[in-house]
Design a protein around this motif. Structure first.
Motif, PDB file in Angstrom:
ATOM      1  N   PHE A 181       2.595  10.900  -2.030  1.00 57.64           N
ATOM      2  CA  PHE A 181       1.922   9.494  -1.984  1.00 57.64           C
ATOM      3  C   PHE A 181       0.834   9.614  -1.559  1.00 57.64           C
ATOM      4  O   PHE A 181       0.373  10.684  -0.860  1.00 57.64           O
ATOM      5  N   GLY A 182      -0.566   8.898  -1.902  1.00 53.23           N
ATOM      6  CA  GLY A 182      -1.854   8.902  -1.440  1.00 53.23           C
ATOM      7  C   GLY A 182      -2.342  10.239  -1.960  1.00 53.23           C
ATOM      8  O   GLY A 182      -3.630  10.604  -1.495  1.00 53.23           O
ATOM      9  N   ASP A 183      -2.344  10.684  -3.144  1.00 51.73           N
ATOM     10  CA  ASP A 183      -2.958  11.941  -3.944  1.00 51.73           C
ATOM     11  C   ASP A 183      -3.173  11.504  -5.367  1.00 51.73           C
ATOM     12  O   ASP A 183      -2.389  10.580  -5.963  1.00 51.73           O
ATOM     13  N   LEU A 184      -4.164  12.139  -5.800  1.00 55.41           N
ATOM     14  CA  LEU A 184      -4.517  12.051  -7.375  1.00 55.41           C
ATOM     15  C   LEU A 184      -4.127  13.458  -8.102  1.00 55.41           C
ATOM     16  O   LEU A 184      -4.295  14.310  -7.461  1.00 55.41           O
ATOM     17  N   MET A 207       0.730  -1.013  -0.117  1.00 54.08           N
ATOM     18  CA  MET A 207       0.120   0.107  -0.128  1.00 54.08           C
ATOM     19  C   MET A 207       0.846   1.323   0.157  1.00 54.08           C
ATOM     20  O   MET A 207       1.865   1.129   0.713  1.00 54.08           O
ATOM     21  N   PRO A 208       0.483   2.349  -0.833  1.00 53.74           N
ATOM     22  CA  PRO A 208       1.595   3.404  -0.789  1.00 53.74           C
ATOM     23  C   PRO A 208       1.692   4.063   0.423  1.00 53.74           C
ATOM     24  O   PRO A 208       0.551   4.349   1.158  1.00 53.74           O
ATOM     25  N   GLN A 209       2.736   4.342   0.931  1.00 50.37           N
ATOM     26  CA  GLN A 209       3.319   5.020   1.974  1.00 50.37           C
ATOM     27  C   GLN A 209       4.706   5.388   1.850  1.00 50.37           C
ATOM     28  O   GLN A 209       5.395   4.824   1.353  1.00 50.37           O
ATOM     29  N   LYS A 210       5.049   6.373   2.687  1.00 46.62           N
ATOM     30  CA  LYS A 210       6.489   6.895   2.724  1.00 46.62           C
ATOM     31  C   LYS A 210       7.301   5.613   3.084  1.00 46.62           C
ATOM     32  O   LYS A 210       8.533   5.362   2.710  1.00 46.62           O
ATOM     33  N   THR A 211       6.991   4.928   4.242  1.00 52.93           N
ATOM     34  CA  THR A 211       7.638   3.929   4.719  1.00 52.93           C
ATOM     35  C   THR A 211       7.753   2.602   3.730  1.00 52.93           C
ATOM     36  O   THR A 211       8.912   1.985   3.810  1.00 52.93           O
ATOM     37  N   ARG A 212       6.891   2.556   2.729  1.00 50.21           N
ATOM     38  CA  ARG A 212       7.212   1.601   1.707  1.00 50.21           C
ATOM     39  C   ARG A 212       8.192   1.722   1.069  1.00 50.21           C
ATOM     40  O   ARG A 212       9.123   1.051   0.564  1.00 50.21           O
ATOM     41  N   THR A 213       8.405   3.260   0.382  1.00 47.51           N
ATOM     42  CA  THR A 213       9.482   3.632  -0.235  1.00 47.51           C
ATOM     43  C   THR A 213      10.959   3.508   0.355  1.00 47.51           C
ATOM     44  O   THR A 213      11.786   3.097  -0.131  1.00 47.51           O
ATOM     45  N   ILE A 214      11.013   3.751   1.597  1.00 49.91           N
ATOM     46  CA  ILE A 214      12.089   3.838   2.447  1.00 49.91           C
ATOM     47  C   ILE A 214      12.735   2.464   2.465  1.00 49.91           C
ATOM     48  O   ILE A 214      13.668   1.967   2.186  1.00 49.91           O
ATOM     49  N   ILE A 215      11.496   1.335   2.598  1.00 52.91           N
ATOM     50  CA  ILE A 215      11.829  -0.089   2.866  1.00 52.91           C
ATOM     51  C   ILE A 215      12.465  -0.446   1.569  1.00 52.91           C
ATOM     52  O   ILE A 215      13.358  -1.195   1.624  1.00 52.91           O
ATOM     53  N   ILE A 216      11.835  -0.101   0.332  1.00 52.93           N
ATOM     54  CA  ILE A 216      12.498  -0.276  -0.791  1.00 52.93           C
ATOM     55  C   ILE A 216      13.838   0.025  -0.869  1.00 52.93           C
ATOM     56  O   ILE A 216      14.694  -0.819  -1.266  1.00 52.93           O
ATOM     57  N   LEU A 217      14.159   1.392  -0.335  1.00 52.43           N
ATOM     58  CA  LEU A 217      15.874   1.589  -0.477  1.00 52.43           C
ATOM     59  C   LEU A 217      16.658   0.811   0.582  1.00 52.43           C
ATOM     60  O   LEU A 217      17.559   0.118  -0.040  1.00 52.43           O
ATOM     61  N   VAL A 241      -4.105  10.379 -12.670  1.00 55.09           N
ATOM     62  CA  VAL A 241      -2.890   9.538 -12.300  1.00 55.09           C
ATOM     63  C   VAL A 241      -2.681   9.442 -10.874  1.00 55.09           C
ATOM     64  O   VAL A 241      -2.511  10.480 -10.133  1.00 55.09           O
ATOM     65  N   TYR A 242      -2.302   8.337 -10.562  1.00 50.65           N
ATOM     66  CA  TYR A 242      -1.607   8.197  -8.985  1.00 50.65           C
ATOM     67  C   TYR A 242      -0.282   7.908  -9.038  1.00 50.65           C
ATOM     68  O   TYR A 242       0.412   7.274  -9.692  1.00 50.65           O
TER      69      TYR A 242
END
Length: 550
Positions: free
Chosen positions: A252-255, A1-11, A244-245
């Protein structure tokens, strides 16, 4: 699910993966697979557990995790059942295995076995009976819908659209000549990176319809896409606006909305009004008149999503959004609202109502006089499946729709399919022209053109016969979609044969001046007939006529 922590985890995961890759020759450890499994990266965990299980075939814990990986990827779900069945033979094995086995059976359409597995889970985990009951309810829904399938035909859009990676969220314009969709293929702008779930970042792709076929999809580049995630969630019927998302580190979390101007390409998306983007919004659409926005919203990244609507006030300012009624929203997730071109039907996906498994696609009708929405109606099987079915885009006349699905015979993961609703009237192509006998010279044409055109459908061998006007030789063909063997016949002349493919995609167009010339048979003579009158003064002898459609 989109979230800042998601992207940080990716890094962070990318760093871990680099460390793992540097340890060449190192024997895979269970801990390596567990690290991936913890972040939902079943793709990368799968080969680790598979290699360990080969050398430790009695390790039930590894076999269970291997079964989970097969279950949660579109790699080989048959293997998930095989491994989960093996571990549940041990009655003392962890209880969750029964729930996952039920889910595996459910996805495979083995409904009776799925229900038994969920019942067993209830016995072992009475505190989670409600969760199991919901799964059993969906199994019973699946059984009901699968017993009376809707009359639809699926067509995979082929390798010019689909790839080995997930391709999904297709949206087409009203005349079915432009399509935008999302893909997570390795050719993406961020394709060299791998995200926390093991897939590449998503990009938006475009395709156009030419000669009745979707041409090879293109990536529009960095005006729309980046090395992070972009997804198309709506396309205006005229094809000039795209919602677009974005799932980026800082946003994140915006249209967002991208609007073409004067026939240009889609420009960089702009943020939608703050009334829409107050919480976590992941999908949405405008009404046909542009005066309303429907969107999916959750209060925070961990909450369930509902569908909201926001209307434009007479002043031109957007009013406050409101949650749609319970005939649409449930205690489970709702997503991907899509308003029909007439503005009276709302299509959406939901895990609630009478879903037959995961997200199903539903429809609710709006009564403007009473200002009420009807009870959600499941679109049925096989439009919906026991897997997640998240979005649909329809032609204005409901002839066809576009969805993404994981189906047998696909390219390896989610593919984009065109659904034809066979009970709705389909496009019939009109072809006009003229038959010429023996010679294309006007003054040598016989008085009468006695001929026939036979169109044989190669799919079902059905033959349709068309007879031209005997005085003019002009004809009109009306053919539905399919591939036809065309044979033009006339006594004393050789047959003309060709293969003709008719597409039901795109707008209704008439093909004019498709003329046929039948030559005199070798060694034979045409029927004796008086020639037609000499052309009027001003017509050059020996020139071909200019046939006009009837």
């Amino acid at each position: 699910m989109p979230q800042k922590t998601r992207t940080i985890i990716i890094l962070l995961l990318s760093v871990c993966l680099q460390i793992f890759s540097q340890q060449k020759g190192k024997k895979p450890e269970v801990e390596d697979g567990d690290e991936h499994l913890k972040h939902g990266n079943y793709l990368m965990a799968l080969p680790i557990y598979r290699d360990i299980f080969k050398s430790e075939p009695s390790n039930k814990k590894v076999q269970y995790k291997l079964g989970l990986c097969y279950l949660n990827t579109n790699y080989n779900r048959t293997e998930s059942i095989k491994n989960l069945e093996a571990v549940t033979k041990d009655d003392k094995f962890e209880e969750e295995a029964w729930f996952n086995l039920g889910h595996a059976y459910h996805l495979a359409g083995r409904i009776d076995e799925a229900i038994k597995a969920f019942e067993k889970y209830k016995q072992k985990m009475p505190k989670k009976a409600a969760e199991a009951d919901h799964q059993i309810k969906m199994c019973n829904n699946a059984r009901m819908f699968m017993s009376s399938p809707t009359n639809v035909t699926f067509a995979n859009l082929g390798k010019d659209i689909n790839s080995e990676e997930p391709d999904y969220y297709p949206f087409v314009n009203s005349d079915e000549t432009f399509m935008a969709f999302t893909s997570r293929r390795k050719e993406n702008l961020g394709g060299k990176n791998v995200e926390v779930d093991g897939y590449h970042p998503s990009d938006i792709y475009y395709s156009k319809l030419e000669s009745g076929k979707w041409i090879k999809a293109i990536n529009p580049g960095n005006v729309i896409n980046s090395n992070l995630d972009e997804q198309v969630v709506w396309l205006k019927p005229d094809g000039n606006e795209m919602m677009v998302y974005l799932d980026h580190i800082e946003k994140f979390g915006d249209l967002y909305i991208s609007v073409k101007k004067n026939g240009s390409d889609f420009p960089k998306p702009k943020l939608l009004p703050e009334q829409v983007n107050k919480k976590v919004e992941t999908s949405g659409c405008f009404s046909p008149d542009g005066n309303a926005i429907a969107f999916a919203r959750r209060e925070n990244v961990g909450a369930k999503s509902d569908i909201y609507m926001c209307r434009k006030l007479p002043t031109g300012v957007w009013g406050e959004p409101y949650r749609l009624p319970d005939v649409i929203n449930t205690e489970y997730n709702e997503d991907f609202p899509y308003i029909s071109p007439d503005g009276l039907n709302l299509y959406f996906s939901s895990e609630g109502h009478n879903s037959m498994g995961g997200f199903d696609l539903f429809k609710s009708h709006y009564n403007p006089e009473e200002n009420i929405w009807s009870k959600a109606e499941n679109l049925g099987y096989p439009i919906n499946s026991t897997d997640n079915d998240r979005s649909i885009s329809l032609t204005p006349d409901n002839r066809a729709g576009y969805i993404s699905a994981f189906r047998p015979g696909g390219f390896g993961d989610l593919d984009i399919y065109r659904i034809r609703f066979n009970e709705n009237q389909q496009i019939v192509r009109i072809i006009t022209g003229k038959i010429f006998l023996g010679d294309s010279v006007l003054n040598k044409q016989p008085v009468q053109t006695i001929a026939s055109i036979i169109a044989k459908n190669k799919a079902n061998n059905e033959e349709l016969t068309f007879v031209p006007n005997p005085k003019s030789g002009k004809y009109v063909l009306a053919l539905g979609a399919g591939t036809y063997e065309i044979t033009v016949r006339s006594d004393g002349y050789g047959n003309f044969e060709e293969t003709l493919s008719i597409s039901d995609m795109g707008s209704v167009e008439m093909e004019k001046n498709r003329n046929y010339l039948l030559k005199i048979k070798v060694g034979g003579e045409p029927p004796k007939q008086k020639p037609k009158e000499t052309p009027k003064p001003g017509t050059k002898p020996g020139t071909a006529p200019k046939p006009k459609p009837k």
